[in-house]
Motif scaffolding. Structure first.
Motif, PDB file in Angstrom:
ATOM      1  N   HIS A 109     -24.535 -41.803 136.806  1.00 18.81           N
ATOM      2  CA  HIS A 109     -23.328 -41.816 135.976  1.00 18.81           C
ATOM      3  C   HIS A 109     -23.721 -41.947 134.496  1.00 18.81           C
ATOM      4  O   HIS A 109     -24.892 -42.015 134.145  1.00 18.81           O
ATOM      5  CB  HIS A 109     -22.428 -42.982 136.379  1.00 18.81           C
ATOM      6  CG  HIS A 109     -21.881 -42.863 137.773  1.00 18.81           C
ATOM      7  ND1 HIS A 109     -20.991 -41.889 138.151  1.00 18.81           N
ATOM      8  CD2 HIS A 109     -22.107 -43.608 138.894  1.00 18.81           C
ATOM      9  CE1 HIS A 109     -20.672 -42.030 139.423  1.00 18.81           C
ATOM     10  NE2 HIS A 109     -21.343 -43.071 139.901  1.00 18.81           N
TER      11      HIS A 109
ATOM     12  N   LEU B 180     -14.579 -36.955 140.375  1.00 25.59           N
ATOM     13  CA  LEU B 180     -14.992 -37.737 141.542  1.00 25.59           C
ATOM     14  C   LEU B 180     -14.138 -38.970 141.808  1.00 25.59           C
ATOM     15  O   LEU B 180     -14.397 -39.686 142.777  1.00 25.59           O
ATOM     16  CB  LEU B 180     -16.453 -38.171 141.372  1.00 25.59           C
ATOM     17  CG  LEU B 180     -17.511 -37.058 141.440  1.00 25.59           C
ATOM     18  CD1 LEU B 180     -18.877 -37.613 141.086  1.00 25.59           C
ATOM     19  CD2 LEU B 180     -17.537 -36.415 142.814  1.00 25.59           C
TER      20      LEU B 180
ATOM     21  N   GLU C  36     -15.780 -40.077 145.502  1.00 23.37           N
ATOM     22  CA  GLU C  36     -17.244 -40.076 145.423  1.00 23.37           C
ATOM     23  C   GLU C  36     -17.904 -40.480 146.737  1.00 23.37           C
ATOM     24  O   GLU C  36     -18.778 -39.766 147.253  1.00 23.37           O
ATOM     25  CB  GLU C  36     -17.705 -40.998 144.290  1.00 23.37           C
ATOM     26  CG  GLU C  36     -19.220 -41.016 144.128  1.00 23.37           C
ATOM     27  CD  GLU C  36     -19.664 -41.852 142.940  1.00 23.37           C
ATOM     28  OE1 GLU C  36     -20.725 -42.503 143.068  1.00 23.37           O
ATOM     29  OE2 GLU C  36     -18.960 -41.867 141.904  1.00 23.37           O
TER      30      GLU C  36
ATOM     31  N   THR D  11     -17.028 -36.668 135.443  1.00 25.66           N
ATOM     32  CA  THR D  11     -16.881 -37.880 136.240  1.00 25.66           C
ATOM     33  C   THR D  11     -15.467 -38.010 136.804  1.00 25.66           C
ATOM     34  O   THR D  11     -15.279 -38.476 137.937  1.00 25.66           O
ATOM     35  CB  THR D  11     -17.224 -39.118 135.391  1.00 25.66           C
ATOM     36  OG1 THR D  11     -18.562 -38.966 134.878  1.00 25.66           O
ATOM     37  CG2 THR D  11     -17.145 -40.392 136.198  1.00 25.66           C
TER      38      THR D  11
ATOM     39  N   THR E 261     -21.248 -36.867 135.535  1.00 29.48           N
ATOM     40  CA  THR E 261     -21.981 -37.477 136.638  1.00 29.48           C
ATOM     41  C   THR E 261     -22.842 -36.405 137.298  1.00 29.48           C
ATOM     42  O   THR E 261     -22.425 -35.252 137.400  1.00 29.48           O
ATOM     43  CB  THR E 261     -21.004 -38.065 137.676  1.00 29.48           C
ATOM     44  OG1 THR E 261     -20.337 -39.186 137.099  1.00 29.48           O
ATOM     45  CG2 THR E 261     -21.728 -38.513 138.941  1.00 29.48           C
TER      46      THR E 261
END
Length: 449
Positions: free
Chosen positions: A382, A358, A362, A355, A309
């Motif tokens: 993403h 997070l 996030e 990713t 991400t």
């Protein structure tokens, strides 16, 4: 002196174990052996470690775990019976599993580590006993007896530097030595497993401790390929690669040798060779500190990993604002998030991370950046993949970057970001996850066809 590590597929069955011991006994310099838990015997099989994790889950959910335990015992019983090994080890395995469950069931992280490590531990004892029975004096050493003393955080063992003095004494043992990989003991006498790739890490630690001349890592392939063989049909094998190149490629998906295992070896320049248990005479791939650069084939390997991400931030005159980047990095640090890349311009910055970092954090992180950093724009992207093109001396060969970007452009692949920074050995490209395989094929075709 060689330290040799054998992976799960190499020690999955009695037949494979016999191959391993033939390799070990054919070379008197192979004196210290690190072994994994039994891996898959065939595509539909389950690794011993996975069976042990399922046993843990049964215990934690207060379900009857005896059937799962019997499945694990049957796995080791098959190996013992096929080897014709005269031993009471099977009863010892049963007793050990029950001991872990009885004493650690109220401490789940400790129980998980103890059970997960059992596959390596039992296999090492079986292999040592069989080799001795065959007339080759061989001793089993637990990681504790070998001197592998580690930090105390479950599933995240780190070797203590004070351990190396005791490990160095393994050189003085006359017999062959078998040590289970994947775990050590903390100073509080807990079993603690290394992160993924743990048996590679054990082998590297022991190789450094005894200052081995060579660390051999035996697996089921004859070396490290220039690209993923599930994407590229019959890719070339790399004959020689540096620690730095291997680190870059491992980061982006090369799974043959875990990148954390290079750390203990780097300082002492201990070379590693990746070899095939089923084809031990193949030369394999050597991982070394320095190598000669082939200017005609400067790209050593191409790898691509998914699951990234990017947090993209814009602020006019960002480059003139002292401490702007530090504020963002502090927000990440306060939320226990690490980043992988940070390409930037004078008014924008992108922070790329896994990713998984997070998950559950996030929205909180984005809100903190908005409130604390007075930004103009903020967006999150993403489904990114990171393509790494790696080769020593790449920056010194004119046209390398053009060769790669042209290959990607001709394949219709959109580059979301490019980052080379000051690296002399790699270029990073951010691309869409759905274009990952096409990108690897395009680059491979242009570099090696």
């Amino acid at each position: 002196m060689k330290v040799s590590k054998f992976g799960g597929s190499s020690v999955a069955t009695a037949t494979q174990i016999k191959k391993v011991l033939h390799i070990v006994n054919s070379d008197e310099e192979r004196r210290i052996i690190i072994v994994s838990a039994p891996g898959k015997r065939h595509a539909e099989d389950t690794k011993a470690t996975d069976l042990l994790i399922r046993l843990y889950e049964k215990v934690m959910n207060q379900l009857d775990y005896q059937t799962k335990k019997q499945e694990i015992l049957a796995r080791f019983s098959d190996i013992i019976d096929e080897l014709g090994l005269k031993t009471d080890l099977l009863q010892k395995i049963d007793d050990t599993l029950e001991h872990h469950i009885k004493h650690l069931k109220n401490n789940p992280p400790r129980l998980l580590d103890a059970l997960k490590s059992s596959g390596e531990n039992f296999n090492a004892q079986i292999i040592a006993a069989y080799n001795t029975q065959q007339g080759v004096p061989t001793i089993y050493l637990s990681p504790k007896d070998a001197g592998i003393i580690v930090t105390d955080e479950p599933e995240n063992a780190q070797i203590l530097s004070s351990s190396y003095e005791k490990i160095s004494k393994l050189r003085d043992i006359a017999e062959k030595v078998i040590i289970p990989g994947f775990f050590g003991y903390s100073e509080t006498d807990h079993i603690v497993t290394f992160p993924r790739g743990g048996s590679d890490i054990t082998g590297a630690i022991v190789a450094r401790g005894v200052k081995a001349d060579l660390y051999e890592n035996f697996t089921d392939v004859s070396g490290i390929y220039r690209a993923n063989p599930t994407i590229i049909k019959s890719p070339e094998i790399i004959h020689e690669i540096t620690y730095r190149e291997m680190r870059e490629l491992s980061y982006a998906g090369f799974g043959v040798f875990h990148d954390e295992a290079l750390q203990p070896l780097y300082r002492y320049r201990i070379p590693v060779v990746i070899k095939n248990t089923n084809r031990p005479d193949d030369p394999g791939t050597y991982i070394v500190h320095d190598r000669e650069i082939n200017r005609r084939r400067v790209v050593t390997g191409i790898s691509c990993d998914k699951g990234f991400t990017s947090i993209n931030i814009k602020k006019y005159l960002m480059n003139r604002q002292v401490g702007f980047t530090a504020k963002i990095l502090k927000i990440l640090a306060d939320n226990e998030v690490s980043f992988d890349h940070m390409p930037s311009g004078i008014d924008n910055i992108s922070i790329i991370m896994r990713t998984s970092q997070l998950e559950g954090k996030e929205e909180k992180i984005l809100n903190e950046i908005r409130s604390q950093c007075e930004i103009d724009e903020l967006n999150v992207e993403h489904d990114l993949a990171i393509l790494m093109v790696v080769g020593e001396g790449m920056s010194a060969v004119v046209g390398t970057a053009n060769k790669i970007t042209s290959a990607l452009a001709n394949a219709g692949i959109n580059l979301k970001m490019i980052n080379q920074g000051s690296s002399e050995i790699s270029m990073m490209f951010g691309i869409s996850t759905k274009e990952a395989e096409a990108a690897v094929k395009a680059c491979y075709q242009n570099c090696y066809a």
